[in-house]
Scaffold this motif. Sequence first.
Motif, PDB file in Angstrom:
ATOM      1  N   UNK A 246       0.860  -1.191   0.000  1.00 13.19           N
ATOM      2  CA  UNK A 246       0.000   0.000   0.000  1.00 13.19           C
ATOM      3  C   UNK A 246       0.899   1.246   0.000  1.00 13.19           C
ATOM      4  N   UNK A 247       0.852   2.058  -1.064  1.00  7.70           N
ATOM      5  CA  UNK A 247       1.740   3.228  -1.131  1.00  7.70           C
ATOM      6  C   UNK A 247       1.236   4.431  -0.334  1.00  7.70           C
ATOM      7  N   UNK A 248      -0.010   4.375   0.098  1.00  5.84           N
ATOM      8  CA  UNK A 248      -0.625   5.575   0.689  1.00  5.84           C
ATOM      9  C   UNK A 248      -0.360   5.681   2.188  1.00  5.84           C
ATOM     10  N   UNK A 249       0.910   5.585   2.597  1.00  5.47           N
ATOM     11  CA  UNK A 249       1.276   5.769   3.990  1.00  5.47           C
ATOM     12  C   UNK A 249       2.520   6.639   4.062  1.00  5.47           C
ATOM     13  N   UNK A 250       2.563   7.513   5.049  1.00  9.74           N
ATOM     14  CA  UNK A 250       3.697   8.418   5.228  1.00  9.74           C
ATOM     15  C   UNK A 250       4.053   8.499   6.703  1.00  9.74           C
ATOM     16  N   UNK A 251       5.329   8.745   6.952  1.00 12.46           N
ATOM     17  CA  UNK A 251       5.800   8.978   8.309  1.00 12.46           C
ATOM     18  C   UNK A 251       6.210  10.436   8.443  1.00 12.46           C
ATOM     19  N   UNK A 252       5.751  11.082   9.506  1.00  8.18           N
ATOM     20  CA  UNK A 252       6.090  12.476   9.776  1.00  8.18           C
ATOM     21  C   UNK A 252       6.922  12.565  11.050  1.00  8.18           C
ATOM     22  N   UNK A 253       7.980  13.351  10.987  1.00  6.40           N
ATOM     23  CA  UNK A 253       8.768  13.699  12.171  1.00  6.40           C
ATOM     24  C   UNK A 253       8.484  15.163  12.466  1.00  6.40           C
ATOM     25  N   UNK A 254       7.752  15.425  13.528  1.00  4.93           N
ATOM     26  CA  UNK A 254       7.250  16.763  13.845  1.00  4.93           C
ATOM     27  C   UNK A 254       8.007  17.284  15.061  1.00  4.93           C
ATOM     28  N   UNK A 255       8.661  18.427  14.904  1.00  4.38           N
ATOM     29  CA  UNK A 255       9.503  18.952  15.982  1.00  4.38           C
ATOM     30  C   UNK A 255       9.184  20.415  16.275  1.00  4.38           C
ATOM     31  N   UNK A 256       9.169  20.743  17.535  1.00  2.55           N
ATOM     32  CA  UNK A 256       9.021  22.126  17.963  1.00  2.55           C
ATOM     33  C   UNK A 256      10.294  22.882  17.613  1.00  2.55           C
ATOM     34  N   UNK A 257      10.149  24.028  16.977  1.00  5.49           N
ATOM     35  CA  UNK A 257      11.321  24.815  16.598  1.00  5.49           C
ATOM     36  C   UNK A 257      11.967  25.476  17.812  1.00  5.49           C
ATOM     37  N   UNK A 258      13.275  25.398  17.885  1.00  6.83           N
ATOM     38  CA  UNK A 258      14.086  26.080  18.914  1.00  6.83           C
ATOM     39  C   UNK A 258      13.571  25.838  20.332  1.00  6.83           C
ATOM     40  N   UNK A 259      13.396  24.582  20.737  1.00  5.87           N
ATOM     41  CA  UNK A 259      12.835  24.332  22.075  1.00  5.87           C
ATOM     42  C   UNK A 259      13.687  24.894  23.213  1.00  5.87           C
ATOM     43  N   UNK A 260      15.011  24.827  23.059  1.00  8.37           N
ATOM     44  CA  UNK A 260      15.868  25.355  24.133  1.00  8.37           C
ATOM     45  C   UNK A 260      15.690  26.860  24.283  1.00  8.37           C
ATOM     46  N   UNK A 261      15.605  27.570  23.163  1.00 10.91           N
ATOM     47  CA  UNK A 261      15.415  29.023  23.227  1.00 10.91           C
ATOM     48  C   UNK A 261      14.042  29.371  23.801  1.00 10.91           C
ATOM     49  N   UNK A 262      13.034  28.592  23.415  1.00  9.44           N
ATOM     50  CA  UNK A 262      11.682  28.839  23.931  1.00  9.44           C
ATOM     51  C   UNK A 262      11.650  28.637  25.439  1.00  9.44           C
ATOM     52  N   UNK A 263      12.270  27.547  25.914  1.00  8.15           N
ATOM     53  CA  UNK A 263      12.274  27.288  27.352  1.00  8.15           C
ATOM     54  C   UNK A 263      13.023  28.380  28.113  1.00  8.15           C
ATOM     55  N   UNK A 264      14.127  28.842  27.551  1.00  6.15           N
ATOM     56  CA  UNK A 264      14.885  29.911  28.209  1.00  6.15           C
ATOM     57  C   UNK A 264      14.094  31.210  28.252  1.00  6.15           C
ATOM     58  N   UNK A 265      13.286  31.447  27.210  1.00  7.58           N
ATOM     59  CA  UNK A 265      12.524  32.695  27.140  1.00  7.58           C
ATOM     60  C   UNK A 265      11.332  32.715  28.086  1.00  7.58           C
ATOM     61  N   UNK A 266      10.665  31.569  28.263  1.00  3.31           N
ATOM     62  CA  UNK A 266       9.406  31.564  29.024  1.00  3.31           C
ATOM     63  C   UNK A 266       9.521  30.892  30.375  1.00  3.31           C
TER      64      UNK A 266
END
Length: 382
Positions: A246-266
């Motif tokens: 079945x060709x109709x399958x995909x894998x996604x790798x979803x990542x939060x951008x700049x997590x270290x900077x976000x954590x340092x900021x908030x």
Amino acid sequence: MNIATAPIGITVNTSATLVAVVTLSAALVFGLALMPRPSRATITWSVGFGIAMLATYVWVAANQFDSAPLRALSSGLIVCFEPLLWLGIRFYAGRRAFWPAAVAYIVIGPALLTVASTTDAYPVVFRIVFSAGAVFAGMSAWELFRLRVSARDVVLPLALVSSAFVVVAVFGVAAGIAGVGAAPGDQLRMLRDINGVGIMLTSQCAAITIVLLARGEALLRGGGRGGQDDRAALAGRLARARQHQDPAWSLLDIRLDDPADVQEAVGPAAFASIVQAFHEHVVDALPVVADVERAADGRALALLPGSDDEVRRYLRALLARVSTIEDSGPRAPLRVSASIGWVGARDADYDLEALTSAAAEASALAQTRGGDRWERAVVPVR
């Protein structure tokens, strides 16, 4: 005793019950939500329970000393529970929280009641403060019904009791304006009675909902699976797709951008809320049949069916949802984004490790190109 400033018609035993119930609810939230899951949401809810607990102690003291200002102060502190509930729900959902409105109510409401406690204007002031608290309760119910949770019954206890607060407030204001029923002082006493009973019901319902949201929702959203079970589900799905080619399958790798900077900021607490909202939006944006694994705090893997055009629509929806997560605080609002690596299952011969590696490289490439985008992985022919 001035009936306009009597808190509610309760006995000493009922006062003790009120203190016990609210204290128990606060202990549950502190111990089962705040300590293991510290975040802006659980911190805000815990402050609300702390104020409600303080209000019950002030209530008992007011009865002991027969103090009208203390009775008024306790009534004002009790309804301050509502704006903090609403604020915590907004934090939990990853939406911008309009905290100045809640803070203004918490400061002004009890102060107005205390100042007016020995005047003839107290009944009117009480109705205004009570009605304003009902507005926050109504907004809490609305936010709860909007929450994207897989088990809707989790939010029902608090949503229903908040809705009941609004109904009571509407009827109380209508009766006061129309002058229907008992004398104004008796009507006010009835509202106070409801206020006292309401805080007991609200504290119990809120404790149930908050603990379930803070501790159980991650399991509820993932169908109760652990990390190893998630990986096994992905592998099993790929094995069946390979069997049928079945060709109709995909894998996604979803990542939060700049997590270290976000954590340092908030800060850590706010970052925990952002991560929680990130994973919720990932689940919400993808089809129900998708298998989602929480690979890390700011990373998720998703295996989903669909043509290339369908996957692109999901990717656009996912990026749009993540971009709605905001942090509002003393600094300017922080916009959150994500990067996604996309690889077709057949491109890597349905091999989970090869798919994961290719999607990770594509996701890293998306981040180096500025983030808030996706990249399609190119898998070398073997």
